[in-house]
Write a protein that holds these residues in place. Sequence first.
Motif, PDB file in Angstrom:
ATOM      1  N   THR A 423       0.812  -1.227   0.000  1.00 29.95           N
ATOM      2  CA  THR A 423       0.000   0.000   0.000  1.00 29.95           C
ATOM      3  C   THR A 423       0.838   1.267   0.000  1.00 29.95           C
ATOM      4  N   ASP A 424       1.849   1.341   0.848  1.00 33.42           N
ATOM      5  CA  ASP A 424       2.628   2.577   0.966  1.00 33.42           C
ATOM      6  C   ASP A 424       3.875   2.601   0.080  1.00 33.42           C
ATOM      7  N   ALA A 425       4.005   1.626  -0.810  1.00 33.47           N
ATOM      8  CA  ALA A 425       5.184   1.577  -1.692  1.00 33.47           C
ATOM      9  C   ALA A 425       4.946   2.460  -2.913  1.00 33.47           C
ATOM     10  N   HIS A 426       5.097   3.780  -2.715  1.00 31.57           N
ATOM     11  CA  HIS A 426       4.828   4.727  -3.802  1.00 31.57           C
ATOM     12  C   HIS A 426       5.974   4.795  -4.809  1.00 31.57           C
ATOM     13  N   GLU A 427       7.127   4.325  -4.446  1.00 27.02           N
ATOM     14  CA  GLU A 427       8.266   4.286  -5.364  1.00 27.02           C
ATOM     15  C   GLU A 427       9.200   3.141  -4.957  1.00 27.02           C
ATOM     16  N   ALA A 428      10.015   2.699  -5.928  1.00 24.87           N
ATOM     17  CA  ALA A 428      10.960   1.620  -5.646  1.00 24.87           C
ATOM     18  C   ALA A 428      12.043   2.112  -4.694  1.00 24.87           C
ATOM     19  N   ARG A 429      12.518   1.207  -3.835  1.00 24.91           N
ATOM     20  CA  ARG A 429      13.552   1.577  -2.875  1.00 24.91           C
ATOM     21  C   ARG A 429      14.505   0.413  -2.666  1.00 24.91           C
ATOM     22  N   ALA A 430      15.786   0.721  -2.659  1.00 25.03           N
ATOM     23  CA  ALA A 430      16.801  -0.306  -2.423  1.00 25.03           C
ATOM     24  C   ALA A 430      16.837  -0.649  -0.940  1.00 25.03           C
ATOM     25  N   GLY A 431      17.110  -1.918  -0.634  1.00 20.34           N
ATOM     26  CA  GLY A 431      17.215  -2.356   0.746  1.00 20.34           C
ATOM     27  C   GLY A 431      18.619  -2.154   1.292  1.00 20.34           C
ATOM     28  N   LYS A 432      18.785  -2.481   2.557  1.00 21.56           N
ATOM     29  CA  LYS A 432      20.076  -2.269   3.213  1.00 21.56           C
ATOM     30  C   LYS A 432      21.179  -3.122   2.596  1.00 21.56           C
ATOM     31  N   PHE A 433      20.835  -4.330   2.166  1.00 20.54           N
ATOM     32  CA  PHE A 433      21.850  -5.168   1.540  1.00 20.54           C
ATOM     33  C   PHE A 433      22.363  -4.541   0.244  1.00 20.54           C
ATOM     34  N   GLU A 434      21.470  -3.956  -0.539  1.00 21.41           N
ATOM     35  CA  GLU A 434      21.892  -3.280  -1.772  1.00 21.41           C
ATOM     36  C   GLU A 434      22.742  -2.055  -1.451  1.00 21.41           C
ATOM     37  N   LEU A 435      22.308  -1.287  -0.481  1.00 19.42           N
ATOM     38  CA  LEU A 435      23.031  -0.065  -0.129  1.00 19.42           C
ATOM     39  C   LEU A 435      24.428  -0.374   0.384  1.00 19.42           C
ATOM     40  N   ALA A 436      24.572  -1.514   1.039  1.00 20.49           N
ATOM     41  CA  ALA A 436      25.868  -1.880   1.618  1.00 20.49           C
ATOM     42  C   ALA A 436      26.727  -2.693   0.654  1.00 20.49           C
ATOM     43  N   ASN A 437      26.308  -2.830  -0.588  1.00 25.72           N
ATOM     44  CA  ASN A 437      27.052  -3.643  -1.556  1.00 25.72           C
ATOM     45  C   ASN A 437      28.505  -3.174  -1.668  1.00 25.72           C
ATOM     46  N   GLY A 438      29.430  -4.098  -1.496  1.00 23.65           N
ATOM     47  CA  GLY A 438      30.849  -3.757  -1.532  1.00 23.65           C
ATOM     48  C   GLY A 438      31.384  -3.260  -0.207  1.00 23.65           C
ATOM     49  N   GLY A 439      30.471  -2.956   0.728  1.00 28.45           N
ATOM     50  CA  GLY A 439      30.882  -2.431   2.024  1.00 28.45           C
ATOM     51  C   GLY A 439      30.535  -3.388   3.152  1.00 28.45           C
ATOM     52  N   THR A 440      30.041  -2.814   4.256  1.00 29.15           N
ATOM     53  CA  THR A 440      29.769  -3.603   5.463  1.00 29.15           C
ATOM     54  C   THR A 440      28.352  -3.334   5.950  1.00 29.15           C
ATOM     55  N   LEU A 441      27.637  -4.409   6.280  1.00 32.58           N
ATOM     56  CA  LEU A 441      26.295  -4.303   6.858  1.00 32.58           C
ATOM     57  C   LEU A 441      26.377  -4.757   8.312  1.00 32.58           C
ATOM     58  N   PHE A 442      26.074  -3.837   9.227  1.00 32.93           N
ATOM     59  CA  PHE A 442      26.133  -4.124  10.665  1.00 32.93           C
ATOM     60  C   PHE A 442      24.722  -4.386  11.165  1.00 32.93           C
ATOM     61  N   LEU A 443      24.463  -5.630  11.585  1.00 37.05           N
ATOM     62  CA  LEU A 443      23.149  -6.022  12.098  1.00 37.05           C
ATOM     63  C   LEU A 443      23.219  -6.059  13.619  1.00 37.05           C
ATOM     64  N   ASP A 444      22.773  -4.991  14.237  1.00 37.72           N
ATOM     65  CA  ASP A 444      22.802  -4.898  15.695  1.00 37.72           C
ATOM     66  C   ASP A 444      21.557  -5.562  16.275  1.00 37.72           C
ATOM     67  N   GLU A 445      21.687  -6.052  17.514  1.00 39.59           N
ATOM     68  CA  GLU A 445      20.586  -6.736  18.206  1.00 39.59           C
ATOM     69  C   GLU A 445      20.035  -7.881  17.353  1.00 39.59           C
ATOM     70  N   ILE A 446      20.933  -8.684  16.785  1.00 36.41           N
ATOM     71  CA  ILE A 446      20.517  -9.785  15.913  1.00 36.41           C
ATOM     72  C   ILE A 446      19.678 -10.805  16.668  1.00 36.41           C
ATOM     73  N   GLY A 447      19.845 -10.874  18.004  1.00 33.98           N
ATOM     74  CA  GLY A 447      19.079 -11.817  18.810  1.00 33.98           C
ATOM     75  C   GLY A 447      17.604 -11.492  18.859  1.00 33.98           C
ATOM     76  N   ASP A 448      17.221 -10.261  18.542  1.00 34.59           N
ATOM     77  CA  ASP A 448      15.811  -9.868  18.570  1.00 34.59           C
ATOM     78  C   ASP A 448      15.113 -10.087  17.236  1.00 34.59           C
ATOM     79  N   LEU A 449      15.825 -10.652  16.259  1.00 33.56           N
ATOM     80  CA  LEU A 449      15.226 -10.896  14.946  1.00 33.56           C
ATOM     81  C   LEU A 449      14.240 -12.055  15.050  1.00 33.56           C
ATOM     82  N   SER A 450      13.082 -11.912  14.412  1.00 31.48           N
ATOM     83  CA  SER A 450      12.051 -12.954  14.466  1.00 31.48           C
ATOM     84  C   SER A 450      12.516 -14.203  13.724  1.00 31.48           C
ATOM     85  N   ARG A 451      11.843 -15.328  13.980  1.00 35.19           N
ATOM     86  CA  ARG A 451      12.211 -16.580  13.317  1.00 35.19           C
ATOM     87  C   ARG A 451      12.058 -16.457  11.798  1.00 35.19           C
ATOM     88  N   GLY A 452      10.999 -15.777  11.368  1.00 38.46           N
ATOM     89  CA  GLY A 452      10.822 -15.592   9.932  1.00 38.46           C
ATOM     90  C   GLY A 452      11.928 -14.741   9.337  1.00 38.46           C
TER      91      GLY A 452
END
Length: 657
Positions: A423-452
């Motif tokens: 519904t609110d996707a009015h334009e395409a947007r790159a995700g964090k993995f795309e933005l961090a391509n070639g660099g580093t993605l820091f996933l903080d509080e990974i223990g709070d990530l849901s099973r899905g």
Amino acid sequence: MPKNATLAANPGISAPGTLTNSPSSQPALDLLWRAAQSSDGREFAKDALAVLLPVFSAGYAALLRLDRGHWLTMAELGSSRAVPRELLAEALDREEPVAQQQWLAAPVDSRSVNSEVLVIQQGSSGISKKDSAELLEQFRSIATVLATGLAAVRARESARRRIEQLEAILSLAAQWNQTHELEPLLEQMAAASTRLLNADRASIFLWDRSNRTLVGRPALGAPNNELRIPDDAGIVGQVVQSQQPRRVQSADRGEQSQINRQVDAKLGYETRSLLCVPLQTAQGEMLGAFELINKLSGEFTNEDETALIELAAHAATALANTQQLEDLVATQRQMVDQAAGDVHMIGKSNSIVAMQSIVRRVAATDLAVLILGENGTGKEVVSRSIHYLSARRNKPFIAVNCAAIAETLLESELFGHEKGAFTDAHEARAGKFELANGGTLFLDEIGDLSRGGQAKLLRVLEEKIVVRVGGSVPIHTDARVIAATNQNLAEMVREKRFREDLYFRLNVVTMELPPLRQRGDDVLLLAEHFLSDFCKRARRKVPKFTPAARKRLEQHNWPGNVRELRNLMERLAYLSSGDKIEAEELAFIMSPGQSGSSLLVCDGPLTDATERFQQQYIKKAIERTRGNMTDAAALLGLHRSNLYRKMRQLEMDVEEE
């Protein structure tokens, strides 16, 4: 229909290569036919002489050109003879055919700037006065036809060369626009221009306006392959100042005197001919000059000048783009260096020194890293240190707090989405993995990530491929993942609250940060660092801690770790006054688990209260060390065996290793 058939169909005209009774029409048609078949001026000239020898019963024929006082042989046929130069000059001066004994000479085209003369030598008997007028008229007609044929052939030859040059220039321009470093680009330009225009050397002079200097590269024989001259020196300086091309020929003494011979002496080289054009962008900005030196055959021509001007236009565009890109890269590097300079792992304790060593070694790899530690211990600082010490430092560092992402937004946040995916996707947007391509993605509080979310993250880590929500195109990502948590992931795996396969995928290298209370003198080092930094921002003199204040800093438990200390120093920098900080000014922040009331209730004998206090104190020590009994014993000032013995005395649960 074949061309021969067309000519033979006309009365009195036979196929090319044969002669009829007509003294002039057949050779003329033969010349024109040969001109129509030829695309090389010199080859056509030789063919024309072969036609004319039998027509005039000549033993020798030549086409000569006057160039800067010297007669150049364009083509000749027959036995080599000493052509009378005065006859050639007379033909040019009179602009009509002339005869002298056995010799006939006629200007090929009196309107041409080429100053060409057709000359033949008849039999030894010479030319009689009776035949002279008729023969000269016939010779005039032949010379006119030859001029027409030469003009057509040379026009085609010039057009062919022009097309080849333009194709070569476009090909070179495409190559140059793919080169984004200045030095290789200049070398490519020099090599291509010398090859295309048949010159010995080439240099590109870039204008350093602020220093009024022209910097020429490549410059063979000069230190560092670079030549620096004043921006008004020599032919190059004149071109830059006037913004007009200049050409110097080897036989022109007046132009030769303007060549900067000091440069020749410095390079151990002799400049004989030179072509130089301005290096100017489409917007009119002068970048410098493009110079060719010493034509390998003949002299630089108008065609060469036109080609170099076009070459310089493409070169200026490529150079402007490259310089702009290099400026952007330099700015980015400056920003990266500044950002890296703001990341400090401060401390001299054994645990921090060991951590710094591990960070340096891990940074040189692309291994996944799992950082453990209490809140506020500096997990993101460590991850940034790894990033800025690695080969990925010039690429993005993207931090994501997994605890702050709702389950419904997780996939869109990490992997991106296409327009209209929800519904609110009015334009395409790159995700964090795309933005961090070639660099580093820091996933903080990974223990709070849901099973899905854990399952989706594992798929991306394994395949290095993301697909945006609502999309179908697989997108490759080369982001290095560093995860962090303050929870015990191993315990969560046992309790089935965290995927075991994801745990092992993230847990390639584990780094556990010690809490601030275990870092000894690092507390004072960090306090002084933060206080100095915030005082600079507050534009005030850095106050000193009194001995009592220093002791109180060392004795505090720091439940908020480095974050708590940093916040306290920020408050002191802006709110304290005076040159000293007293112990009374250190108003510590209470942690959520603490309260201002006493831990014990006075409702029993002192011995019972003492036991309860010791039990709670030992439990707190064990909790702070996350169950590490060796560290808990050290925190309590005991040996581990003594700690176990004390716990048994207090009737506490003991699970000895």
